[in-house]
Design an enzyme around this catalytic site. Sequence first.
Site, mmCIF file in Angstrom:
data_model
loop_
_atom_site.group_PDB
_atom_site.id
_atom_site.type_symbol
_atom_site.label_atom_id
_atom_site.label_comp_id
_atom_site.label_asym_id
_atom_site.label_seq_id
_atom_site.Cartn_x
_atom_site.Cartn_y
_atom_site.Cartn_z
ATOM 1 N N LYS A 40 0.857 -1.192 0.000
ATOM 2 C CA LYS A 40 0.000 0.000 0.000
ATOM 3 C C LYS A 40 0.894 1.244 0.000
ATOM 4 C CE LYS A 40 -3.966 1.780 2.646
ATOM 5 N NZ LYS A 40 -4.712 1.625 3.908
ATOM 6 N N SER A 58 -9.637 1.832 2.946
ATOM 7 C CA SER A 58 -8.806 2.570 2.020
ATOM 8 C C SER A 58 -7.855 1.684 1.199
ATOM 9 C CB SER A 58 -7.966 3.595 2.788
ATOM 10 O OG SER A 58 -7.065 2.949 3.666
ATOM 11 N N SER A 82 -9.543 -0.511 7.033
ATOM 12 C CA SER A 82 -8.954 -0.363 5.690
ATOM 13 C C SER A 82 -8.262 -1.595 5.131
ATOM 14 C CB SER A 82 -7.966 0.804 5.675
ATOM 15 O OG SER A 82 -8.659 2.017 5.745
#
Lengths: 95, 488
Positions: free
Chosen positions: B79, B154, B178
């Site tokens: 990420k 996210s 997330s």
Amino acid sequence: MDIGIKQIEQVARLSRIKLTDEEKGFFREQLTDILSYVEKLNELDTDGVQPMAYATSLKNVFREDHQESSFPRQQILELSPSSANGFFKVPKVLE
Amino acid sequence: MILRELSANSIKEKIIKREITAQEVVEDLFKWIGLKESLIKAYISLDKEGALLKAKEIDEKLNNGGRVGLLAGIPVAIKDNICTWGMKTTCASKILENFTPPYDAFVVKRIKEEDAIIIGKTNLDEFAMGSSNENSAFHVTRNPWNTDCIPGGSGGGSAAAVTADMAFMALGSDTGGSVRQPSSFCGNVGCKPTYGRVSRYGLVAFASSLDQIGSITKDVSDAALLLQVVSGHDCHDSTSANVEVPDYIAGINSVNNNLRIGVPKEFFGEGLNPEIESAVKNALGIYKKNGAELIDLSLPHCGYALATYYIIATAEASSNLARYDGVRYGHRSQLSEDNIIDMYSRVRAEGFGSEVKRRVLLGNYVLSAGFYDAYYIKASKVRNLIKSDFEDAFSKVDCIISPTCPSPAFKIGEKITDPLEMYLSDIYTIPANLVGIPGISIPCGFTTTGLPIGMQLMGKHFEEEKILRIAKLFENETDFHLKKPGLK
């Protein structure tokens, strides 16, 4: 719960974010909505309840007091959008 | 057999047995990425050259009979809010668009030491603030199961990459769900460990008392493998726990005796999609059939978790994001500035997107003079009440099972204009962050429209091994985790 434009301007100043008039308008509405929603916490009696800041019970974590090398100055300055003579460069701070 | 569809454990085994080279795996993967990435848009940046170099190194090590690490040859996606030395780390924000960290995050250092191959940095909602990936400053990632839908957020880029077989495993971060929410929307196994289990050093901070790095994988065994590598104490994160890391890899196959599973009524109430409710109830039935005792319980303050979260998370975010000032790194406004306050305000106006501005404003509002007690302290007290609910529950059960999300993946654009409606998709994942306990989302079914459904298992602090084991039991009985979206 209703936030006024003045309050939005004040919090934008605290946040160091320049807002357009349009942004002031919709953030005022959205913050009003969100703050109205979180008012539901007032349904709960929390007298005598300790506030909880962290999910762990760790307190004052210390490391050994020894020197460690830091990043070379030039390497860090290269990340800066503006630098000169080994310093970060910013607009005038004092009048 | 299609290589890219194998689990991380399986591809590693093939590489170690020399049935295939790590370089072939990387080449094959990038070929597929070349075909599908323009549709899915899971990545912000890719590093084929670096990946091939690392693959070559592993192949050579193996050819010379050398020892290789636990993640030998496994292509991993990261990420883009986790710092990678020499590789851009943007947080999907304009303010960090050109930021290249001078160091590796603890987790990145660890996976490199264990011979993982980093293939790229995945898309996210800007600074991990969002539930859909629509808040990325660069592009919207699409759900591989239905490209009109969001992948969740996210960590939607990481989840979509794993689902679309464009990475074998991925690292994410979980502040309010997330890792778990996008894993649920994309049909992956997403694990958020206990707060402090994994060092946050090098994870760009959003809300420091809630942030935790986690794994997004194709199955539970892969989750155990990745967690084994990244867990453990790190002196660079003062909240990192100095607690021994058990053997997750061996632990997941132990027998589950006298299993007591808690079913909290607050997670099965109003607002829950009926198809999700029925899939999770079905899953509970499978546990019961396998000898588990199901215990109805109540977590009475969980209805206040979302309100609590949006005060605490935004308060912490407003402080954490104060560092983006355009001085030391990141975006600097091109407009001329009269004074430094104007410069800060313009940098942040240009560099932050709407959701980030909204949360910084809200955070500063709840922390400002006159409101601090009414909002921040109040929320911190309710947080303690929520924690007590879980402590009571865990005195009676080994783990708590709930849906991961109240609804399946929604359409792109459907919730973007209503922040509060968007926030509600994290309603079941937020409590674990407030309390600091581990949670894992595993696939447990599909909607009639073909979208994955996730089930969440939560455990006591530092009992990742137990929830992984309980998750594995379900995986052994079902094949939801093996289903693939039709991206042929």
